[in-house]
Design an enzyme around this catalytic site. Structure first.
Site, PDB file in Angstrom:
ATOM      1  N   ASP A 492       0.868  -1.176   0.000  1.00 31.61           N
ATOM      2  CA  ASP A 492       0.000   0.000   0.000  1.00 31.61           C
ATOM      3  C   ASP A 492       0.910   1.234   0.000  1.00 31.61           C
ATOM      4  OD1 ASP A 492      -1.621   2.137   0.604  1.00 31.61           O
ATOM      5  OD2 ASP A 492      -2.802   1.068   2.108  1.00 31.61           O
ATOM      6  N   HIS A 493       0.871   1.972  -1.095  1.00 28.26           N
ATOM      7  CA  HIS A 493       1.809   3.096  -1.251  1.00 28.26           C
ATOM      8  C   HIS A 493       1.522   4.240  -0.288  1.00 28.26           C
ATOM      9  CE1 HIS A 493       5.096   5.017  -3.078  1.00 28.26           C
ATOM     10  NE2 HIS A 493       4.965   4.514  -4.282  1.00 28.26           N
TER      11      HIS A 493
END
Ligand code: FAD
Length: 1003
Positions: A492-493
């Site tokens: 998850d950036h």
């Protein structure tokens, strides 16, 4: 609308169990349209709108503002006709209407509810479908574990139900007799709906069973299962007493978005439209997503932000609870901005350690992941709606597993960081068993902080998995391929950036490939079986011999095969020892230059080449014989011959001791021959002996008078200066822009400057392209150009091609053993010197890197220790070397450039030898000593020398770097006077003083 619509306290967050009615936004009798906000309620997190799903007129009795009421409790009604409006305004909380409609999913489990006052037809208490997980909104009744009329005690399991994740027991916390109407097995029913009743006496027992459709009516619509009695309320309309109005569209509400709350109606609308609420902006109070947002988003769906629902022809079957849960979770994950990073790992060491410690590889992988998570806590964190990050979580690692019926569940290993492999294995086995049968309890599968999905057993070459809300990363493990086993992290950036993910993978790779660093001994790794020898060592140079001796010293049965009569390898016969025997003689000649300065006149030195060669040959022969005696003395079986693999556990040996030999483990230490570049005429010149390499220079009948050397590396420069000192004119041709390019830059520059001063007949040209070689022994012509200028020709009586060494493994037939090569023909190994084949190691020149004798020997010992089950690693950052020019060059550890590239914030300090008293005495004032240290820790990372006697001086520096000593320690050590070792203390104190000053100045 024939029947009133019930407005209940909605569950607006996962944790909400009750709410406070803040205000009515409509008045009694007001016309209310579908989607209108009729009230606001305060949840445990915010004040939110209550929308309704139907149109009608607001009717009483209405709940009084400021009342605190449980989720699911009636707050008011909608009627079709203004005339039906009940003007009873607000009062106390209205009774719960659990068998009737609920705008959102049911509250937390309240499995028993008194039915007497609500269900006059049935005495006793309702046993309701419990909410067994945060995401569960309905359940499938799998079995009844008790029969109607059975006596039930508090804590008894009466039924099993299938939730969205598992099959679970339904316990009751009252005693009584089980009574109907009993929900029929296979029925799907919303959470909170009665599945049976408990009555006080056997006489009250009803034997009825009822069935509800397997596809439940959507939550938020009346779903009282027939023929269950409807739930009465105090309302005169008895709103739930008759069947609820049916929903036109039977879609289920969309899952609650992870980033912000959504109103029930918004969820229903989104569900009907097949839309995800993840990432959607909310225009309601406190950013709640309301129906208008869904409708607005829907109209703009062509922009691609929400999926368009396309009609799919055919008759679909209803999804099972687990399929639905997976589907919803995957839809929710769509809004997570993810990226993927892949790395390849070798699993052998982890498999071995797992086996040795009685754990499964799955558990060992989870533990390795936890080791890496400790260094990268963000990977174990997660995004929380409202732009928050939850971190500092225990390592609760979910591991995807398949159920016996082909479903997917993710049991969670808890607190992996704090537990040993064996403890984790104990935790894992029952989990796996329950997972297969889908009997996991919520605490066994809920809220993983990191997830692993392994498809290696299916042979997939690579895949990536989907991050679900509540985690920031998932690891996908595929099947082993040519480069190893690909492991891919999907991250998850919002929580993890690319560098963090890459560095996590690097540490995970290290944890997987070196489990000994966190799990202790690997245990014995020499395979047992019907072998001729436990370990076969191929090659008896420094790498092979040191390895064989180390193993033999530990009682291992070792066979060492070498294609020469005596051990020693290149180092003894063609490298270090003979070249330094020449250097020792050259040194004596060179030292005469200083004699006159000291007032000594010993006359012109005369070189007796024959005597020198006799001396040199005597040394190598004596040492070779000594080596053989020592090898045999420690019980190594030494064979003479050339070995090649015939299988992963056997070789064929040709030559004097020809045979086939089966081995348990093997160490390849076959060195690297001199490399000859494809220069026209080079091979012919080598064949007719006009040219030589470092392998063939040892048969000279006299030293050359004019020597040309191609290659200004360590071997080329050592040879160049030696033969200069023996009297030759020497031309060195180097292709690169600078000579001795592998040396520390300033050291290399000063060496060339010193050679310019002290070796008048030695010329070094850089930027050279050699065009051709031609000629006879004693008369060889080298055509070359410098920096693309005109072609020149140099005529020498000998050409030495010293262009490095490349491993040549063609004769070994590595493919028979499955051993793979890495870069530039070298055998690929990890830092334990293990190849891709777990019982085959490789050491020394054949694996590339520093091609030095002590490097090979150290790697040989590293391999031996790993074979003995004692973890050991070769660390190039602490390796060292000496080049025997005058002055000598030596190094240990890292240069500033190398240290910076590794991530250190470095500083360096140096001293010229021209200021040293001892150097002045001997006239050896050319050169410098340079010390590289880490600014923060003051750890000494490297020391670099250009100094005569650097071969001795470097010893102390080796201990500094190997022992990770600090400037303070070296500064306070007492060095003897007058020696050049005093310079180490000087350097350390000077650098410390500088660091102190710059710290005071705030730099
Ligand atoms: C001129 C020169 C000077 C050098 N000076 C130094 C120095 O001062 N300091 C230093 O540290 N290093 C020096 N080196 C480098 C050093 O010699 C090597 O790094 C070292 O010998 C490598 O050791 P090894 O065990 O990997 O291989 P090697 O020493 O090359 O030994 C390999 C052995 O395996 C045998 N072999 C190969 N294939 C087979 C097979 N299939 N079956 C059986 N036997 C096989 C070979 O015949 C050989 O005996 C020098 C090298 C040269 C050429």
């Amino acid at each position: 609308m024939a029947e009133p619509y019930v407005i209940k306290m909605p569950q607006l967050s996962d944790t909400m169990t009750e709410g406070v009615l803040v205000s009515w936004e409509k008045q009694l009798g007001d016309r209310v349209e579908r989607g209108d906000v009729v009230a606001t309620v305060e949840t445990d997190k915010a004040i939110m709108d209550v929308e309704v799903f139907q149109s009608g007129y607001l009717s009483g009795p209405l709940l009084a503002p400021d009342s605190t009421v449980p989720v699911g409790t009636v707050m008011g009604y909608l009627v079709e006709d203004p005339a039906q409006v009940h003007q009873s305004a607000a009062g106390a909380p209205l009774p719960s209407s659990s068998a009737s409609s609920q705008p959102v999913s049911s509250p937390a489990p309240a499995t028993i509810e008194t039915q007497n006052e609500k269900t006059p037809a049935i005495a006793g208490q309702a046993i309701k479908m419990p909410q067994l997980s945060d995401t569960m909104t309905e359940g499938v009744l799998v079995s009844w574990e008790k029969q109607p009329g059975d006596r039930i005690e508090r804590g008894d399991v009466v039924a099993t139900v299938e939730t969205d994740k598992a099959i679970m027991d339904v316990e009751v916390f009252q005693s009584g007799y089980l009574s109907g109407p009993l929900l029929a097995p296979d029925s799907t029913i919303p959470v909170g709906e009665p599945i049976a009743y408990l009555v006080e006496s056997p006489e009250q027992v009803l034997q009825e069973t009822h069935k509800v459709p397997s596809t439940p009516a959507p939550t938020g619509i009346e779903v009282a299962p027939k023929p269950l009695p409807a739930t009465p309320t105090v309302s005169t309309f008895n709103p739930a007493a008759t069947p609820a109005p049916s929903q036109q569209n039977d879609a289920r509400p969309a899952p609650r978005p992870s980033h912000r709350p959504a109103s029930p109606y918004a969820r229903l609308l989104a569900g009907q439209r097949g839309m995800s609420l993840e990432g959607m902006t909310g225009s309601g109070p406190a950013g709640v997503i309301i129906a208008a947002d869904v409708l607005g988003a829907n109209t703009t769906s062509s922009s691609g932000s929400t999926p368009t629902v396309l009609p799919i022809p055919g008759e679909g079957r209803p999804m099972t609870a687990i399929e639905k849960a997976v589907s919803q979770s995957m839809t929710a994950s769509l809004s997570i901005p993810v990226f993927h990073v892949t790395i390849h790992v070798q699993l052998d060491a982890l498999s071995r350690i797992a086996k040795a410690q009685g754990a499964s590889v799955t558990v060992a992988l989870a533990k390795a992941a936890s080791v890496a998570l400790t260094r990268h806590p963000l990977v174990n964190a997660c995004y929380q709606p409202g732009d928050r990050i939850i971190d500092n979580r225990p390592h609760d690692i979910g591991i995807a597993a398949t159920t016996d019926d082909g479903g997917l569940v993710v049991p969670v290993l808890r607190d992996v960081a704090e537990q040993s492999l064996s403890a984790l294995q104990k935790q894992w086995l029952p989990l796996l068993e329950k997972a297969r049968k889908r009997r996991l309890r919520p605490e066994e599968y809920q809220h993983p902080t990191f997830t692993i999905s392994n498809m290696g057993m299916y042979g997939v070459s690579q895949f990536d998995a989907i991050v679900t809300p509540g985690t920031a990363a998932i690891l996908a493990i595929a099947a082993k391929g040519p480069q190893g086993m690909p492991i891919t992290i999907t991250a998850d950036h919002r929580v993890i950036n690319g560098a963090e993910a890459a560095s996590f993978l690097r540490d995970l790779k290290s944890a997987i490939e070196h489990p000994e660093t966190w799990a202790g001994s690997l245990g014995p790794v020499i395979p047992e079986g019907d072998f001729d020898t436990q370990v076969l060592v191929i090659g008896a140079g420094p790498g092979g011999e040191d390895c064989a001796r180390e193993l033999a010293e530990h009682g291992i049965q070792v066979t060492m095969v070498n294609n020469a009569p005596l051990p020693g390898g290149e180092c003894l016969w063609r490298g270090c020892i003979p070249s330094k025997a020449w250097r020792a003689a050259a040194d004596r000649i060179r030292n005469r230059a200083h004699d006159a300065m000291m007032g000594l006149h010993l006359g012109e030195p005369q070189l007796d080449w024959e005597q020198l060669e006799k001396h040199r040959r005597g040394i190598v022969q004596t040492r070779g014989e000594m080596a053989l005696k020592t090898d045999q003395g420690v019980k190594i079986q030494v064979l003479e011959g050339f070995a090649h693999f015939t299988s992963p556990h056997s070789v064929e040996i040709t030559g004097k001791d020809a045979r086939t030999l089966r081995f348990g483990a093997c160490v390849i230490a076959t060195g690297a021959p001199a490399y000859v570049p494809p220069i026209p005429g080079a091979q012919e010149a080598l064949a007719n002996k006009a040219a030589v390499t470092s392998d063939t220079i040892w048969e000279l009948s006299a030293p050359p008078k004019r020597l040309c050397i191609i290659g200004a590396g360590a071997i080329g420069m050592e040879m160049a200066q030696m033969f200069h000192d023996f009297g030759a004119e020497v031309l060195v041709l180097e292709a690169l822009p600078r000579a001795v390019a592998e040396m520390e830059k300033e050291v290399a520059e000063q060496l060339l400057a010193a050679i310019g001063r002290n070796s008048p007949r030695l010329t070094v040209l850089t930027g050279i392209k050699v065009a051709a070689i031609a000629g006879e022994p004693g008369q060889v012509r080298i055509r070359y150009s410098q920096n693309e200028d005109a072609v020149l020709e140099y005529e020498a009586d000998l050409l030495l091609i010293a262009t490095g060494k490349h491993p040549d493994t063609r004769g070994l037939q590595l493919e028979q053993a499955g051993v793979q090569l890495g870069e530039r023909g070298a055998i690929a190994v990890d830092s334990s010197c293990r190849t891709n084949v777990s019982h085959i190691y490789a050491v020394g020149d054949v694996i590339g890197g520093y091609m030095l004798a002590h490097t090979a020997a150290q790697q040989g010992r590293v391999a031996a220790h790993n074979l003995l089950g004692e973890p050991a690693r070769y660390d190039a950052s602490k390796d060292c070397g000496v080049t025997f020019t005058r002055p000598e060059v030596a190094f240990v550890g890292l240069s500033s450039e190398q240290a910076k590239a590794t991530g250190f914030d470095v500083t360096e300090v140096k001293v010229p030898l021209s200021i040293d008293a001892k150097a002045m005495m001997t006239g050896e004032t050319d050169g410098l000593i340079k010390l590289v240290a880490d600014k923060k820790s003051h750890r000494i990372l490297g020391v670099h020398f250009l100094a005569d006697h650097a071969d001795t001086l470097v010893g102390e520096a080796v201990l500094m770097v190997h022992g990770e000593m600090t400037l303070e320690q070296v500064a306070s050590a007492i060095h003897p006077h007058p020696t050049q070792t005093e310079l180490f203390g000087e350097l350390a104190r000077r650098l410390l003083s500088r660091l102190r000053r710059s710290a005071r100045a705030g730099h």
